[in-house]
Design a protein around this motif. Structure first.
Motif, short mmCIF file in Angstrom:
data_model
loop_
_atom_site.label_atom_id
_atom_site.label_comp_id
_atom_site.label_asym_id
_atom_site.label_seq_id
_atom_site.Cartn_x
_atom_site.Cartn_y
_atom_site.Cartn_z
N PHE A 152 58.63 43.25 81.14
CA PHE A 152 58.19 42.04 81.85
C PHE A 152 56.86 41.53 81.32
O PHE A 152 56.35 40.54 81.80
CB PHE A 152 58.12 42.29 83.37
N HIS A 153 56.27 42.25 80.36
CA HIS A 153 55.05 41.73 79.75
C HIS A 153 55.40 40.61 78.77
O HIS A 153 56.55 40.43 78.40
CB HIS A 153 54.30 42.85 79.01
N GLY A 154 54.38 39.89 78.34
CA GLY A 154 54.62 38.87 77.32
C GLY A 154 55.00 37.54 77.94
O GLY A 154 55.34 37.45 79.12
N TYR A 155 54.93 36.50 77.10
CA TYR A 155 55.11 35.15 77.60
C TYR A 155 56.53 34.87 78.07
O TYR A 155 56.75 33.96 78.85
CB TYR A 155 54.69 34.13 76.55
N ASP A 156 57.50 35.65 77.58
CA ASP A 156 58.89 35.41 78.02
C ASP A 156 59.50 36.67 78.63
O ASP A 156 60.70 36.81 78.70
CB ASP A 156 59.74 34.92 76.85
N ASP A 199 60.32 32.98 87.16
CA ASP A 199 60.25 31.52 87.34
C ASP A 199 58.96 30.97 86.75
O ASP A 199 58.94 29.94 86.08
CB ASP A 199 60.26 31.15 88.83
N ARG A 200 57.89 31.69 87.05
CA ARG A 200 56.56 31.22 86.64
C ARG A 200 56.48 31.09 85.13
O ARG A 200 56.04 30.08 84.60
CB ARG A 200 55.51 32.22 87.15
N LYS A 201 56.95 32.11 84.43
CA LYS A 201 56.86 32.08 82.97
C LYS A 201 57.80 31.04 82.37
O LYS A 201 57.46 30.37 81.40
CB LYS A 201 57.15 33.46 82.39
N ARG A 202 58.98 30.89 82.99
CA ARG A 202 59.94 29.91 82.48
C ARG A 202 59.37 28.50 82.64
O ARG A 202 59.35 27.71 81.70
CB ARG A 202 61.27 30.06 83.23
N ILE A 203 58.85 28.21 83.84
CA ILE A 203 58.25 26.89 84.06
C ILE A 203 57.04 26.72 83.15
O ILE A 203 56.84 25.66 82.56
CB ILE A 203 57.85 26.72 85.55
N GLY A 204 56.27 27.79 83.02
CA GLY A 204 55.06 27.75 82.19
C GLY A 204 55.35 27.35 80.76
O GLY A 204 54.63 26.54 80.17
N LEU A 205 56.43 27.91 80.20
CA LEU A 205 56.77 27.56 78.82
C LEU A 205 57.09 26.08 78.70
O LEU A 205 56.68 25.41 77.76
CB LEU A 205 57.96 28.39 78.34
N ASN A 206 57.84 25.56 79.68
CA ASN A 206 58.17 24.13 79.67
C ASN A 206 56.92 23.27 79.80
O ASN A 206 56.77 22.26 79.12
CB ASN A 206 59.15 23.79 80.79
N VAL A 207 56.02 23.69 80.71
CA VAL A 207 54.79 22.92 80.92
C VAL A 207 53.97 22.90 79.62
O VAL A 207 53.49 21.86 79.20
CB VAL A 207 53.97 23.53 82.08
N LEU A 208 53.84 24.07 78.99
CA LEU A 208 53.03 24.12 77.77
C LEU A 208 53.67 23.31 76.64
O LEU A 208 52.97 22.64 75.88
CB LEU A 208 52.84 25.58 77.32
N LEU A 209 55.00 23.37 76.57
CA LEU A 209 55.69 22.59 75.55
C LEU A 209 55.44 21.10 75.76
O LEU A 209 55.07 20.37 74.84
CB LEU A 209 57.19 22.89 75.61
#
Lengths: 252, 427
Positions: free
Chosen positions: A36-40, A221-231
């Motif tokens: 569960f570590h890491g950006y994804d 959820d947080r990381k998934r949304i986070g990737l979209n936000v950063l993109l």
């Protein structure tokens, strides 16, 4: 039967202790690899289910998990019927009924995990202090899951010259090294049905992952949304940089 | 604002409204054609970023307040319900909680930019002082906001900081009782802190309005620190700076979003995920990171000041620490008069430039010291001595170096105008 026995054992093992928070002498827990570590990173559902088993059969004898409802176990990959079945294994006090009496009934998915003690005083009467609730433990301790894993695997004999009370135990990773909780895990203690090694290290890993989920159920959820936000923001930044350059072109 | 001739708008609805309430004329004048120096660097972005952050904090705070309960028995659980059961609750809370940190990152850069480029000098003294007022209000708001989740650091941080006021002679104890609403940090403290935490952002908003008003009277300073001399030195605010500020804001938001979504708790303390317990004191009580430099100054004063060779104490160590901590910020109010050097920008003041960069390092170093345990040692020397040395430099800079440099420092040769400086660079 087995659970009652484990409960009794754990209750006997864990008794009063002074300040577990005593400063100094802390050893940094070894850094483990966690899925569960890491950006994804995501949780491993099989590990979460095993961790739940460890919590239910061992930890829950003394530690509450009061912020988790049975319905939350859907995150672990259980379906509605399985969750109902798990909930119904617990007895929940409800009420008052029409006569004004409290009554017991089997748990339902909207119930929260019942605590092993009715209140702080009852826990303290048995253990000296209340064993901490585990719902937030990985957020409430530095090093999170690494810390939980390290504590569960960090028991060793006290060094020469250190005198411990019968109720005290030596743990390499406990700040101050003296911990009231007896080593709760031993090899083959909990039956795994999926062939995963039944070792203290594996139990500790699984329950640490489970408790990380309990503390941060929103993480995936947080990381998934986070990737979209950063993109989105990155593309937006490039666009805005182009706009800015174009507008400023006549100034420079 | 409403005086002067009004230009007609093409859109009849807009024009109809503007004739009665010239809000479009105002926006056009203050944000459309507003003449702005053409040589801003990206340090001039933080005003817009701060405005954005204030709105973000108010909006997320409003939604959090809808689900929060200001009661010591319920507050911690209410926050956890927001994190677990309220739709989008975790996102609102992480935006708000990390928003405080990013608000302070932006404001520190904004303040340092003002100091480095001499933005506090005439005619911008009132603009600057309003900024100091906003900063103090922000500190108050952030401090009481950190109490609301009612974790261990909330309770014990509040206990330590509110106790500071007891050092004030005569009225100290009274002030502390008033802050607490009783004889310890407890339910009355939490309820009044919640009420104040809701109120103060709007007070900040009002002072920000005055700050921006003052800015639009004097116009912006710029990296050269020389006045604009005509249209060749300026650009209309829109589209030049609206677009440049938007680009800068997006870059800032990338860093902010990275923390919200991937390291949401990295700027906080794990102990605040333990419910507050008045019977258990945490091993180290540490304020939020943005207070650490001031906290280090507070702790640096560990000696009483009294009449020599007697036991008479005039200023106790505690009072001394409190005085030092508060004056470290209040000294900014008189900064325009401590530094009366005619040149604004550090770019043309070689000695000032070095000393203020050392001040920056000094301030960051104080931040590190503030996070150390009180009994920690560097190279076998207690950290306290380093704290004292760093505090000494901080005050020397303002109280000695600036007045002396105002008289003695010879500046570098300055360009005759912004336009010439910009074009001679070969742009």
């Amino acid at each position: 039967m087995k659970r009652t026995l484990l409960t009794a054992l754990a209750v006997l093992a864990v008794v009063p202790f002074q300040s577990a928070q005593a400063a100094g002498d802390s050893v940094t827990p070894p850094h483990k690899y966690w899925g569960f570590h890491g950006y994804d990173g995501t949780y491993d559902k099989a590990a979460l289910q095993r961790g739940l088993k460890v919590y239910r059969e061992v930890c829950s004898a003394c530690h509450s998990l009061k912020r988790i409802a049975f319905r939350n176990l859907a995150d672990l990959g259980y379906n509605e019927d399985q969750i109902k079945a798990i909930a119904s294994e617990y007895t929940i006090q409800d009420g008052p009924d029409e006569e004004g009496e409290m009554y017991d009934r089997p748990g339902i998915p909207s119930d929260y995990f019942p605590s092993p003690f009715p209140n702080k005083q009852a826990a303290a009467a048995v253990h000296g202090v209340m064993p901490p609730d585990l719902s937030l433990i990985t957020k409430a301790r530095k090093y999170g899951a690494d810390y939980v894993h390290a504590i569960l695997t960090g028991y060793e004999a006290a060094p020469e010259g250190k005198k411990l009370q019968p109720s005290q135990h030596w743990n390499k990773y406990m700040p101050g090294h003296v911990i009231a909780m007896a080593a709760p895990l031993s090899d083959e203690l909990i039956e795994y049905e999926d062939g995963t090694p039944m070792t203290v290290d594996q139990y500790a890993r699984d329950v640490a992952e489970f408790l990380t989920w309990a503390a941060e159920p929103e993480m995936e959820d947080r990381k998934r949304i986070g990737l979209n936000v950063l993109l989105f923001l990155t593309i937006f930044a490039f666009v805005m940089y182009g706009v800015k350059r174009k507008i400023w072109a006549d100034v420079h | 604002m409403g005086s002067g001739t009004r230009e007609k708008f093409d859109n009849p609805v807009v024009d109809w409204v503007d004739e009665r309430l010239p809000i479009f004329t105002l926006m056009q004048r203050e944000y459309g054609v507003f003449p702005t120096p053409k040589n801003f660097n990206y340090f001039w972005n933080f005003g817009a970023i701060l405005m954005f952050m204030l709105v973000v904090m108010i909006v997320t705070g409003l939604f959090l307040a809808m689900h929060y309960t200001a009661n010591t028995e319920l507050a911690f659980d209410a926050v956890e319900r927001i994190m677990r059961d309220v739709n989008g609750g975790w996102l609102m809370r992480y935006i708000h909680m990390n928003g405080a940190s990013f608000f302070f990152i932006a404001v520190y850069l904004h303040i340092f930019r003002g100091m480095y480029y001499g933005s506090y000098k005439a005619p911008r003294e009132i603009l600057w002082i309003l900024g100091v007022v906003i900063f103090l209000l922000m500190m108050g708001t952030a401090f009481i906001g950190y109490v609301l989740p009612w974790g261990q650091m909330s309770l014990w941080g509040a206990t330590v900081i509110t106790n500071l006021f007891s050092a004030i002679p005569v009225v100290g104890e009274y002030i502390v009782t008033l802050l607490w609403g009783g004889f310890s940090v407890d339910n009355p403290t939490l309820t009044r802190f919640f009420a104040l935490h809701f109120l103060l952002p709007f007070v900040i908003f009002a002072v920000v309005f005055l700050h921006v008003w003052a800015l639009h009277v004097t116009g912006s300073n710029n990296p050269l620190g020389i006045d604009t001399k005509g249209p060749q030195d300026t650009l209309p605010f829109h589209p030049y700076y609206t677009m440049k500020d938007t680009f800068g804001l997006i870059v800032f938001l990338i860093a902010y979003a990275a923390v919200i979504f991937f390291f949401p708790n990295s700027l906080g303390h794990p102990d605040n995920y333990i419910p507050a317990d008045p019977l258990v004191t945490p091993a180290h009580i540490v304020p939020e990171w943005y207070f650490l430099p001031f906290y280090a100054m507070l702790r640096a004063i560990t000696f009483d000041i009294g009449v020599p060779f007697t036991d008479i104490v005039i200023i106790s160590a505690k009072l001394g620490g409190v005085i030092v901590m508060f004056s470290s910020i209040l000294i900014w109010v008189v900064l325009p008069w401590l530094d009366s050097h005619p040149i604004r920008s550090a770019k043309y003041r070689p000695i000032f430039q070095k000393l203020i960069l050392i001040l920056l390092v000094d301030f960051i170093f104080l931040g590190y010291l503030g996070a150390e345990a009180a009994d920690a040692k560097y190279f076998g020397i207690p950290v306290n001595y380093f704290g004292l040395a760093a505090t000494a430099y901080y005050f020397l800079f303002f109280l000695v170096f600036l007045p002396v440099l105002s008289k003695l420092e010879k500046g570098r040769e300055m360009p005759p105008s912004i336009n010439e400086a910009v074009t001679s660079k070969g742009h």
